[in-house]
Each structure stands twice: as C-alpha cells, then as structure tokens.
Design a protein around this motif. Structure first.
Motif, PDB file in Angstrom:
ATOM      1  N   CYS A  47      -3.903  12.443  -1.897  1.00  0.00           N
ATOM      2  CA  CYS A  47      -4.317  11.437  -0.916  1.00  0.00           C
ATOM      3  C   CYS A  47      -4.707  12.104   0.397  1.00  0.00           C
ATOM      4  O   CYS A  47      -3.883  12.785   1.013  1.00  0.00           O
ATOM      5  CB  CYS A  47      -3.194  10.447  -0.668  1.00  0.00           C
ATOM      6  N   ILE A  50      -4.680   9.151   6.220  1.00  0.00           N
ATOM      7  CA  ILE A  50      -5.234   7.879   6.679  1.00  0.00           C
ATOM      8  C   ILE A  50      -5.974   8.114   7.995  1.00  0.00           C
ATOM      9  O   ILE A  50      -5.484   8.815   8.874  1.00  0.00           O
ATOM     10  CB  ILE A  50      -4.126   6.830   6.850  1.00  0.00           C
ATOM     11  N   VAL A  78     -10.706   6.865   5.356  1.00  0.00           N
ATOM     12  CA  VAL A  78      -9.554   6.431   4.574  1.00  0.00           C
ATOM     13  C   VAL A  78      -8.822   5.383   5.411  1.00  0.00           C
ATOM     14  O   VAL A  78      -8.459   5.646   6.559  1.00  0.00           O
ATOM     15  CB  VAL A  78      -8.628   7.618   4.236  1.00  0.00           C
ATOM     16  N   ALA A  81      -3.149   3.696   2.163  1.00  0.00           N
ATOM     17  CA  ALA A  81      -2.662   4.424   0.988  1.00  0.00           C
ATOM     18  C   ALA A  81      -1.432   3.715   0.440  1.00  0.00           C
ATOM     19  O   ALA A  81      -0.600   3.210   1.206  1.00  0.00           O
ATOM     20  CB  ALA A  81      -2.323   5.860   1.352  1.00  0.00           C
ATOM     21  N   PHE A  90      -5.769   4.907  -2.627  1.00  0.00           N
ATOM     22  CA  PHE A  90      -6.157   4.825  -1.221  1.00  0.00           C
ATOM     23  C   PHE A  90      -7.493   4.130  -1.080  1.00  0.00           C
ATOM     24  O   PHE A  90      -8.348   4.192  -1.950  1.00  0.00           O
ATOM     25  CB  PHE A  90      -6.166   6.211  -0.547  1.00  0.00           C
TER      26      PHE A  90
END
Length: 107
Positions: A47, A50, A78, A81, A90
């Motif tokens: 991931c 963010i 992004v 998540a 995500f």
C-alpha cells in the motif's frame, strides 16, 4: 449515504502502480476491485502512503484471446486504505481518459 461522482464497475483486472516517496521510486502490482472514470479501488500486498501521488496502469486483456492488450493509465492520489487478511485495499482518485490508453502487443 455516500454519493459517487462516477459509476463504479466491479472489475477484477491486473494493475501496475508506482509512486515516489521522497526520492525513491516504488512499483508494485495488484488487482482492481472496482473502477470508475474518476479512480479505482485496488487490492494488493503493498500500500502506498495515503495522500501520495500515484500512477496506475490497468491491464485489459484482449477479449478474443489475441496478443493485444490495452493499458489504461491514471494519475491520481491515494485517498484511503483498508487492511484485510493477506493484503490491503486502497482507493485512488484520478481520471482515466482517452489520452492515457495505449495498445500493447504481448509476445
């Protein structure tokens, strides 16, 4: 009730994504969970952070089992998540458009 700005399609397609976190370039892969003109939800073992800028390429195989596939690119951020067993999902907010579609012959 959450309002979407674009219709979401439940598509499980391979995706390659990349991002930069302070000078180091990262690339990983996963699968889309759903896709819209304004972004996608991606499942992966990796991931990105963010809020980071991200480039995703959704790979669409040829429907006739030929060697041609489409790659549709999206530049975005992004946005969220969610962790789950064996990975993470995500969200990416960005726009797919005709300028970011390429055809590739797979050998």
């Amino acid at each position: 009730m959450q309002r979407r700005s674009a219709v979401r399609y439940k598509l499980n397609l391979p995706v390659i994504f990349s991002w930069n976190d302070g000078g180091e370039e990262h690339t990983a892969g996963g699968f889309t969970y759903d896709v819209a003109l304004d972004g996608a939800l991606i499942q992966s073992a990796v991931c990105p952070p963010i809020g980071c800028d991200i480039r995703i390429e959704v790979l669409i195989p040829s429907p006739d089992l030929g060697r041609e596939q489409l790659r549709i690119q999206c530049l975005g951020k992004v946005t969220r998540a969610l962790g789950h067993d064996g990975g993470v999902s995500f969200g990416v907010r960005g726009f797919f458009d005709d300028d970011h579609i390429t055809r590739q012959i797979v050998v």
